[in-house]
Structure formats: structure tokens, C-alpha cells
Scaffold this motif. Structure first.
Motif, mmCIF file in Angstrom:
data_model
loop_
_atom_site.group_PDB
_atom_site.id
_atom_site.type_symbol
_atom_site.label_atom_id
_atom_site.label_comp_id
_atom_site.label_asym_id
_atom_site.label_seq_id
_atom_site.Cartn_x
_atom_site.Cartn_y
_atom_site.Cartn_z
ATOM 1 N N CYS A 61 0.841 -1.201 0.000
ATOM 2 C CA CYS A 61 0.000 0.000 0.000
ATOM 3 C C CYS A 61 0.874 1.248 0.000
ATOM 4 O O CYS A 61 1.861 1.324 0.735
ATOM 5 C CB CYS A 61 -0.910 0.010 1.229
ATOM 6 N N GLN A 62 0.498 2.201 -0.818
ATOM 7 C CA GLN A 62 1.215 3.480 -0.896
ATOM 8 C C GLN A 62 0.379 4.562 -0.215
ATOM 9 O O GLN A 62 -0.742 4.844 -0.646
ATOM 10 C CB GLN A 62 1.470 3.871 -2.354
ATOM 11 N N PRO A 63 0.899 5.191 0.853
ATOM 12 C CA PRO A 63 0.150 6.288 1.471
ATOM 13 C C PRO A 63 0.373 7.600 0.712
ATOM 14 O O PRO A 63 1.478 7.872 0.233
ATOM 15 C CB PRO A 63 0.747 6.373 2.883
ATOM 16 N N LEU A 64 -0.682 8.373 0.589
ATOM 17 C CA LEU A 64 -0.595 9.695 -0.008
ATOM 18 C C LEU A 64 -1.048 10.731 1.020
ATOM 19 O O LEU A 64 -2.053 10.543 1.703
ATOM 20 C CB LEU A 64 -1.464 9.791 -1.265
ATOM 21 N N ASP A 65 -0.304 11.822 1.117
ATOM 22 C CA ASP A 65 -0.548 12.799 2.181
ATOM 23 C C ASP A 65 -1.856 13.548 2.011
ATOM 24 O O ASP A 65 -2.562 13.817 2.981
ATOM 25 C CB ASP A 65 0.613 13.798 2.251
ATOM 26 N N GLU A 66 -2.200 13.922 0.773
ATOM 27 C CA GLU A 66 -3.364 14.765 0.531
ATOM 28 C C GLU A 66 -4.476 13.984 -0.176
ATOM 29 O O GLU A 66 -4.205 13.241 -1.123
ATOM 30 C CB GLU A 66 -2.977 15.971 -0.324
ATOM 31 N N PRO A 67 -5.734 14.147 0.257
ATOM 32 C CA PRO A 67 -6.838 13.473 -0.426
ATOM 33 C C PRO A 67 -6.895 13.771 -1.924
ATOM 34 O O PRO A 67 -7.239 12.885 -2.719
ATOM 35 C CB PRO A 67 -8.076 14.022 0.293
ATOM 36 N N GLN A 68 -6.557 14.999 -2.318
ATOM 37 C CA GLN A 68 -6.579 15.353 -3.738
ATOM 38 C C GLN A 68 -5.597 14.507 -4.536
ATOM 39 O O GLN A 68 -5.840 14.215 -5.712
ATOM 40 C CB GLN A 68 -6.273 16.842 -3.924
ATOM 41 N N GLN A 69 -4.487 14.113 -3.895
ATOM 42 C CA GLN A 69 -3.531 13.240 -4.582
ATOM 43 C C GLN A 69 -4.170 11.869 -4.856
ATOM 44 O O GLN A 69 -3.963 11.284 -5.920
ATOM 45 C CB GLN A 69 -2.267 13.059 -3.729
ATOM 46 N N GLY A 70 -4.922 11.369 -3.876
ATOM 47 C CA GLY A 70 -5.605 10.095 -4.061
ATOM 48 C C GLY A 70 -6.654 10.176 -5.150
ATOM 49 O O GLY A 70 -6.814 9.248 -5.952
ATOM 50 N N LEU A 71 -7.372 11.298 -5.185
ATOM 51 C CA LEU A 71 -8.381 11.499 -6.220
ATOM 52 C C LEU A 71 -7.735 11.506 -7.598
ATOM 53 O O LEU A 71 -8.232 10.866 -8.538
ATOM 54 C CB LEU A 71 -9.113 12.815 -5.963
ATOM 55 N N ALA A 72 -6.607 12.206 -7.734
ATOM 56 C CA ALA A 72 -5.902 12.268 -9.017
ATOM 57 C C ALA A 72 -5.400 10.887 -9.425
ATOM 58 O O ALA A 72 -5.476 10.505 -10.604
ATOM 59 C CB ALA A 72 -4.740 13.256 -8.918
ATOM 60 N N TRP A 73 -4.904 10.113 -8.442
ATOM 61 C CA TRP A 73 -4.411 8.755 -8.719
ATOM 62 C C TRP A 73 -5.546 7.886 -9.252
ATOM 63 O O TRP A 73 -5.379 7.173 -10.253
ATOM 64 C CB TRP A 73 -3.825 8.162 -7.437
#
Length: 260
Positions: free
Chosen positions: A216-228
């Protein structure tokens, strides 16, 4: 249970759907403790409709002790085959609850068929057409995440999917996410912090997921997850997000928006 704000209003019928490990700090640490607490809404002389499960016998016993009239429901053969568990059990319980109210006539098969065709459950195994498409679910307990995992497996088929996860700090993440480890082939997974003070930090969630043997890769910002997710979905990868109703609502608001 009795502490819910809805209990400020008197009711003609009580309903207890499936009981799972949730809000344990308030309701209790086990299914039995949670069942006992929730079943306290049973009211003397009133029907108490209970979804069949490991909790149902205890719930019926407590209802009787309160003077209520318990009825345990497992299915309703008027429901079309397209309605699957767990919503099938919920629908059967809902129908029984409606029809237990004085003056309400039994629903016909045609009426139930029409209802199942028209009903929409935002954030509950919802397929957002996009573009791009996304399977969205607010599952955050062991039972609901097991149901989501089965749906996601069917959605992906033999293709590795992409999954975004975000959970609240007060959830049993290890038990809830265990079914995700059984996905074959394993999906690409990213964790984010749900945009709430109660959100479990993405790095902690990633550690829990990896303790189950999943990368699992953690992303700091929710927007980063949305873009992914949007990038994966746009490339044709079966993509989904789950773990929190608040997260599902946030994604639903922003899905399909241009990314800046």
C-alpha cells in the motif's frame, strides 16, 4: 441504539438490521455487547423487526424482556433475484417493518420490482458512470467490507484493479480490511487520510494494510488520491474507493471535476 438522536421520536415499529463491530467505544467491544445496547430500543407492545444473524436470538430475547413483539427476518421471496446480500436482507427487513404498521397493505410483487428498479443508494456499491467510471462504497465494518470486496472482485474479473482506502480512527481496520487480502489478483492500493479530524492518517492505514500482507502506498493529501484514481480509471483500470461514508461523499462530490 437508545443514544441515537432518532430515539427522541416515538416509534410504532423498531428495526435492528445486521450488527457489526462499529462505534465500539460507545456500544461495546463485542457483537453481543453491541446487540444488547442496540436492542434496548425495543418498546413494549410494539413490533421489533430483526435481521437474521449471529445476533438475532439475543436481540429477540431482549425484545421479549422489554415487552416488545420480535420477528426475525431472513429473506422475502417477493424480492427479485437481482437484489443480493446484504441489501436483500435489508430490503426484506424493511418490507416487514413497513407492513407491520397498522393500515399498511402488503406490497405486491410488481410494486417491489418497481421499487428495486427505481431505488438509488448513493455511496453503497454505487457505480459512478463518470467519465471515467468508479465503483464507490462507504463500507467501514467487517461485514460491509466483505460485501464490497466480493463486488470489487466481480468488477475486476481477472484484471488487477486499483483501490483507494480511507478510514476513521475509531474503526476496527484490521478486521474490516482482512477480506481485501483475499483479492486475486491483488490490486494496486493507495491510502489517504479522510478529510476529517477523525480520519486515520494515511501512513498508519498503510501500515495496517501492509500487516495483512498487501502492498500500500500512502498519499498525504486526499486530492492526490483522487488524481491517482482518475488516472487509473481513465486508463481503463477497474477502480474503486471505500472505507468511510464521509470519504464516499467527498469523492462523489469531486469525481469527474477537472484536476488543478
Amino acid at each position: 441504539g437508545p443514544l441515537d438522536s432518532t430515539c427522541a421520536i416515538g416509534h410504532d415499529v423498531g428495526v435492528l438490521t445486521t450488527v457489526d463491530l462499529d462505534h465500539q467505544a460507545i456500544l461495546g467491544e463485542s457483537i453481543q455487547e453491541i446487540t444488547r445496547e442496540k436492542s434496548r430500543i425495543a418498546t413494549a407492545g410494539k413490533p421489533f423487526i430483526i435481521a437474521e444473524g449471529t445476533h438475532s436470538d439475543l436481540a429477540a430475547e431482549i425484545a421479549v424482556s422489554h415487552g416488545a413483539i420480535p420477528e426475525v427476518i431472513s429473506d422475502d421471496d417477493r424480492l427479485p433475484p437481482s437484489v443480493l446480500f446484504p441489501q436483500r436482507l435489508n430490503a426484506a427487513v424493511g418490507l416487514t417493518a413497513l407492513e407491520s404498521v397498522a393500515g399498511v397493505k402488503p406490497w405486491t410483487v410488481d410494486e417491489i420490482q418497481t421499487a428495486t428498479e427505481l431505488i438509488e443508494l448513493p455511496g453503497r456499491l454505487e457505480l459512478l458512470s463518470g467519465p471515467p467510471p468508479l465503483l464507490l462504497d462507504g463500507a467501514h465494518t467487517p461485514l460491509s467490507l466483505a460485501a464490497f470486496t466480493g463486488c470489487f472482485q466481480s468488477y475486476c474479473g481477472s484484471v488487477p484493479g486499483a483501490l483507494l482506502l480511507g478510514m476513521m480512527q475509531d474503526k476496527d481496520a484490521i478486521s474490516s480490511l482482512a477480506p481485501v487480502a483475499e483479492l486475486i489478483p491483488p490490486p494496486s492500493i493507495v491510502s489517504i487520510t479522510v478529510p476529517s479530524p477523525r480520519g486515520l492518517p494515511a501512513s498508519q492505514l498503510a501500515n495496517i494494510i501492509e500487516s495483512l500482507g498487501i502492498r500500500c502506498q500512502p498519499l498525504d493529501e486526499p486530492q492526490q488520491g483522487l488524481a491517482w484514481m482518475m488516472e487509473k480509471a481513465a486508463a481503463g483500470v477497474p477502480t474503486a474507493a471505500t472505507g468511510s461514508m464521509l470519504l464516499a461523499g467527498w469523492i462523489r462530490r469531486h469525481w469527474g471535476e477537472p484536476l488543478h
